[in-house]
Write an enzyme that holds these catalytic residues in place. Structure first.
Site, PDB file in Angstrom:
ATOM      1  N   HIS A   1      -7.640   6.940  -0.167  1.00 39.71           N
ATOM      2  CA  HIS A   1      -6.309   6.343  -0.213  1.00 39.71           C
ATOM      3  C   HIS A   1      -6.190   5.127   0.707  1.00 39.71           C
ATOM      4  CE1 HIS A   1      -2.046   5.980  -0.769  1.00 39.71           C
ATOM      5  NE2 HIS A   1      -1.750   6.366   0.465  1.00 39.71           N
TER       6      HIS A   1
ATOM      7  N   HIS B   1       0.851  -1.193   0.000  1.00 39.26           N
ATOM      8  CA  HIS B   1       0.000   0.000   0.000  1.00 39.26           C
ATOM      9  C   HIS B   1       0.882   1.237   0.000  1.00 39.26           C
ATOM     10  CE1 HIS B   1      -2.512   3.115   2.232  1.00 39.26           C
ATOM     11  NE2 HIS B   1      -3.150   2.923   1.099  1.00 39.26           N
ATOM     12  N   SER B   2       0.621   2.175  -0.915  1.00 32.89           N
ATOM     13  CA  SER B   2       1.284   3.481  -0.935  1.00 32.89           C
ATOM     14  C   SER B   2       2.808   3.327  -1.005  1.00 32.89           C
ATOM     15  CB  SER B   2       0.827   4.281   0.288  1.00 32.89           C
ATOM     16  OG  SER B   2       1.127   5.647   0.163  1.00 32.89           O
ATOM     17  N   TYR B   3       3.544   3.780   0.030  1.00 36.45           N
ATOM     18  CA  TYR B   3       4.999   3.591   0.074  1.00 36.45           C
ATOM     19  C   TYR B   3       5.380   2.125  -0.077  1.00 36.45           C
ATOM     20  CZ  TYR B   3       9.474   2.710   2.400  1.00 36.45           C
ATOM     21  OH  TYR B   3      10.734   2.247   2.718  1.00 36.45           O
TER      22      TYR B   3
END
Length: 225
Positions: free
Chosen positions: A203, A76-78
């Site tokens: 997000h 997820h994300s980073y």
């Protein structure tokens, strides 16, 4: 049975995947929700040398210790930075990659180079030690500072990830304002090597649309040979 290894985004721990972990285990799969070095219950390990390489090693270390050779890495994300690096460094242990509103780096990219100026201003807001980026106010109360060095270090890759069976991108279409991940999503949805999904959540997809994510992950492993 499949082996899922779940990698959180900035400032979060493995706890953010609680609903996904429960759902996947209920289907009989092995699930490893990781907390990266320097974060959450491992926050006491935060220091200036904790970088992207450290977090990639967190993942490859679990793959080796658990003797996993068919992992589905979910970032997820980073976490997209981390799963890309881990797939490059442990090619015999990774089957598929799933990016959840995440960075999709190439060799030489860093989080710093991939985000907008708005995110860079956030990265610059470090805690008193200088080692970590502060969580944003709307994050989960359990969020902790994120190692700044991991956001600045470029990813160095040795291969082209041609060994990966499935590449999946889940895009959060419900951002409050422009999403920094829109360019990646628009590029990947035109690429036949990728499967993309636009999801009706913000997000934090694990909180907003956990059942949609569960269906996507189960589909990734439904037709393995």
């Amino acid at each position: 049975m499949a082996n899922f290894v779940l990698i959180p985004g900035m400032c979060h721990g493995g706890w953010c995947f609680e609903q996904l972990t429960t759902g996947l285990r209920a289907q009989g799969h092995a699930v490893h929700p990781l907390t990266l070095t320097g974060l959450s219950e491992r926050g006491h390990l935060l220091h200036g040398a904790v970088n992207l390489d450290t977090h990639i090693q967190d993942v490859t270390g679990v793959l080796a210790a658990e003797n996993i050779r068919d992992a589905v890495l979910v970032g997820h994300s980073y976490g997209g930075m981390v799963i890309t690096g881990a797939a490059d460094r442990a090619p015999d242990r990774v089957d598929s990659l799933v990016y959840l509103d995440a960075m999709v780096p190439e060799d030489g990219d860093s989080c710093w180079t991939l985000v907008t100026d708005q995110e860079r201003r956030w990265y610059a807001d470090v805690v008193e030690t200088g080692y970590g980026v502060r969580p944003l106010p709307f994050f989960d109360p359990r969020a902790t500072p994120h190692p700044i060095a991991s956001l600045l270090q470029p990813l160095r890759m040795t291969g082209d990830l041609a060994h990966i069976r499935r590449r999946v991108y889940g895009y959060a279409a419900g951002w409050d304002g422009p999403s920094p991940f829109t360019p990646a999503y628009e590029r990947l949805r035109e690429d036949p090597a990728w499967t993309t999904h636009a999801l009706a959540g913000g997000h934090n997809l694990m909180r907003d649309v956990p059942q949609d994510l569960l269906k996507i992950l189960l589909e990734v492993v439904s037709n393995r040979t």
